[in-house]
Design a protein around this motif. Structure first.
Motif, PDB file in Angstrom:
ATOM      1  N   MET A 137      19.533 -24.809 -10.703  1.00  0.00           N
ATOM      2  CA  MET A 137      19.756 -23.992  -9.747  1.00  0.00           C
ATOM      3  C   MET A 137      19.947 -24.306  -8.352  1.00  0.00           C
ATOM      4  N   THR A 138      21.063 -23.814  -7.665  1.00  0.00           N
ATOM      5  CA  THR A 138      21.292 -24.402  -6.139  1.00  0.00           C
ATOM      6  C   THR A 138      20.225 -23.605  -5.229  1.00  0.00           C
ATOM      7  N   LYS A 139      19.818 -24.429  -4.491  1.00  0.00           N
ATOM      8  CA  LYS A 139      18.882 -24.182  -3.500  1.00  0.00           C
ATOM      9  C   LYS A 139      19.432 -22.947  -2.489  1.00  0.00           C
ATOM     10  N   GLN A 140      18.792 -22.029  -2.252  1.00  0.00           N
ATOM     11  CA  GLN A 140      19.368 -21.003  -1.131  1.00  0.00           C
ATOM     12  C   GLN A 140      18.899 -21.206   0.111  1.00  0.00           C
ATOM     13  N   PRO A 141      19.894 -21.051   1.134  1.00  0.00           N
ATOM     14  CA  PRO A 141      19.476 -21.069   2.523  1.00  0.00           C
ATOM     15  C   PRO A 141      18.545 -20.171   3.049  1.00  0.00           C
ATOM     16  N   PRO A 142      17.585 -20.644   3.925  1.00  0.00           N
ATOM     17  CA  PRO A 142      16.267 -19.915   4.374  1.00  0.00           C
ATOM     18  C   PRO A 142      16.876 -18.521   5.068  1.00  0.00           C
ATOM     19  N   ASN A 143      16.460 -17.468   4.608  1.00  0.00           N
ATOM     20  CA  ASN A 143      16.763 -16.147   5.259  1.00  0.00           C
ATOM     21  C   ASN A 143      16.306 -16.152   6.691  1.00  0.00           C
ATOM     22  N   THR A 144      15.091 -16.423   7.069  1.00  0.00           N
ATOM     23  CA  THR A 144      14.573 -16.298   8.360  1.00  0.00           C
ATOM     24  C   THR A 144      13.872 -17.671   8.768  1.00  0.00           C
ATOM     25  N   ALA A 145      13.648 -17.911  10.215  1.00  0.00           N
ATOM     26  CA  ALA A 145      12.991 -19.126  10.629  1.00  0.00           C
ATOM     27  C   ALA A 145      11.647 -19.274   9.861  1.00  0.00           C
ATOM     28  N   THR A 146      10.859 -18.413   9.410  1.00  0.00           N
ATOM     29  CA  THR A 146       9.799 -18.810   8.672  1.00  0.00           C
ATOM     30  C   THR A 146       9.570 -19.419   7.240  1.00  0.00           C
ATOM     31  N   ASP A 147      11.031 -19.270   6.698  1.00  0.00           N
ATOM     32  CA  ASP A 147      11.427 -20.019   5.745  1.00  0.00           C
ATOM     33  C   ASP A 147      11.815 -21.574   5.743  1.00  0.00           C
ATOM     34  N   ALA A 148      11.993 -21.754   6.931  1.00  0.00           N
ATOM     35  CA  ALA A 148      12.591 -23.092   7.298  1.00  0.00           C
ATOM     36  C   ALA A 148      11.571 -24.205   6.995  1.00  0.00           C
ATOM     37  N   ASP A 149      12.154 -25.233   6.928  1.00  0.00           N
ATOM     38  CA  ASP A 149      10.990 -26.604   6.819  1.00  0.00           C
ATOM     39  C   ASP A 149      10.130 -26.587   7.975  1.00  0.00           C
ATOM     40  N   PRO A 150       8.915 -27.124   7.644  1.00  0.00           N
ATOM     41  CA  PRO A 150       7.870 -27.213   9.104  1.00  0.00           C
ATOM     42  C   PRO A 150       8.422 -27.937  10.070  1.00  0.00           C
ATOM     43  N   SER A 151       9.145 -29.124   9.857  1.00  0.00           N
ATOM     44  CA  SER A 151       9.656 -29.704  11.081  1.00  0.00           C
ATOM     45  C   SER A 151      10.651 -28.811  11.816  1.00  0.00           C
ATOM     46  N   VAL A 152      11.579 -28.169  11.150  1.00  0.00           N
ATOM     47  CA  VAL A 152      12.554 -27.440  11.923  1.00  0.00           C
ATOM     48  C   VAL A 152      11.761 -26.228  12.557  1.00  0.00           C
ATOM     49  N   ARG A 153      10.669 -25.456  11.863  1.00  0.00           N
ATOM     50  CA  ARG A 153      10.072 -24.445  12.522  1.00  0.00           C
ATOM     51  C   ARG A 153       9.407 -25.115  13.609  1.00  0.00           C
ATOM     52  N   ALA A 154       9.008 -26.414  13.908  1.00  0.00           N
ATOM     53  CA  ALA A 154       8.221 -26.694  14.939  1.00  0.00           C
ATOM     54  C   ALA A 154       9.054 -27.287  16.143  1.00  0.00           C
ATOM     55  N   GLU A 155      10.268 -27.484  15.883  1.00  0.00           N
ATOM     56  CA  GLU A 155      11.353 -27.667  16.935  1.00  0.00           C
ATOM     57  C   GLU A 155      11.812 -26.290  17.544  1.00  0.00           C
ATOM     58  N   LEU A 156      12.175 -25.469  16.419  1.00  0.00           N
ATOM     59  CA  LEU A 156      12.569 -24.154  17.021  1.00  0.00           C
ATOM     60  C   LEU A 156      11.427 -23.622  17.901  1.00  0.00           C
ATOM     61  N   GLU A 157      10.208 -23.852  17.434  1.00  0.00           N
ATOM     62  CA  GLU A 157       8.885 -23.132  18.309  1.00  0.00           C
ATOM     63  C   GLU A 157       8.775 -23.880  19.693  1.00  0.00           C
ATOM     64  N   ARG A 158       9.131 -25.093  19.758  1.00  0.00           N
ATOM     65  CA  ARG A 158       9.122 -25.765  21.088  1.00  0.00           C
ATOM     66  C   ARG A 158      10.249 -25.320  21.955  1.00  0.00           C
ATOM     67  N   LEU A 159      11.365 -25.227  21.368  1.00  0.00           N
ATOM     68  CA  LEU A 159      12.555 -24.641  22.172  1.00  0.00           C
ATOM     69  C   LEU A 159      12.422 -23.397  22.594  1.00  0.00           C
ATOM     70  N   ARG A 160      11.588 -22.315  21.881  1.00  0.00           N
ATOM     71  CA  ARG A 160      11.448 -21.098  22.108  1.00  0.00           C
ATOM     72  C   ARG A 160      10.545 -21.067  23.318  1.00  0.00           C
ATOM     73  N   GLU A 161       9.488 -21.728  23.306  1.00  0.00           N
ATOM     74  CA  GLU A 161       8.399 -22.100  24.244  1.00  0.00           C
ATOM     75  C   GLU A 161       9.147 -22.163  25.607  1.00  0.00           C
ATOM     76  N   SER A 162       9.995 -23.170  25.715  1.00  0.00           N
ATOM     77  CA  SER A 162      11.020 -23.326  26.929  1.00  0.00           C
ATOM     78  C   SER A 162      11.821 -22.202  27.229  1.00  0.00           C
ATOM     79  N   ILE A 163      12.321 -21.445  26.262  1.00  0.00           N
ATOM     80  CA  ILE A 163      13.144 -20.374  26.556  1.00  0.00           C
ATOM     81  C   ILE A 163      12.305 -19.306  27.133  1.00  0.00           C
ATOM     82  N   ASP A 164      11.006 -19.055  26.842  1.00  0.00           N
ATOM     83  CA  ASP A 164      10.091 -18.074  27.182  1.00  0.00           C
ATOM     84  C   ASP A 164       9.978 -18.358  28.837  1.00  0.00           C
TER      85      ASP A 164
END
Ligand SMILES: O=C(O)C(=O)C[C@]1(C(=O)O)C=C[C@@H](O)C=C1
Length: 107
Positions: A1-28
């Motif tokens: 079966m082919t892997k589906q792309p993540p629907n939301t940020a919470t479905d992303a890989d932990p490293s991607v989530r961490a990077e997103l979180e870091r960037l969002r803190e700067s944005i805030d």
């Protein structure tokens, strides 16, 4: 079966989530700074509005606006920000300031 792309940020890989979180803190932080700077700018323009009303000066000063826009467009270019966006933003803010000036003049 082919892997589906993540629907939301919470479905992303932990490293991607961490990077997103870091960037969002700067944005805030940046958004908070923008709000504080705008609040300071409106404190100044409220004083300008009172001064203009006391001395029966018109709320808008198109010549001053033209100088501000030219200056801001140059600043935007050197900061690699779209000058058209900078101009739209300044016009949006100034329109609100003029509305405040008109309210002060009527009061
Ligand atoms: O400098 C003024 O005369 C202002 O009223 C302030 C301001 C501004 O927000 O920068 C607002 C309205 C004027 O048309 C020009 C500039």
């Amino acid at each position: 079966m082919t892997k589906q792309p993540p629907n939301t940020a919470t479905d992303a890989d932990p490293s991607v989530r961490a990077e997103l979180e870091r960037l969002r803190e700067s944005i805030d932080n940046i958004d908070a700074a923008v709000v504080h700077m705008l609040a300071e700018r409106f404190k100044c323009t409220q004083q300008v509005g009172r001064l203009k009303a006391e001395h029966r000066l018109p709320p808008a000063d198109p010549a001053r606006e033209a100088r501000q826009i030219a200056r801001l467009r140059q600043l935007a270019e050197s900061a690699r920000l779209d000058p058209a966006f900078a101009e739209k933003l300044l016009n949006f803010i100034i329109a609100e300031v003029i509305r405040h000036h008109e309210t002060i003049a009527r009061s």
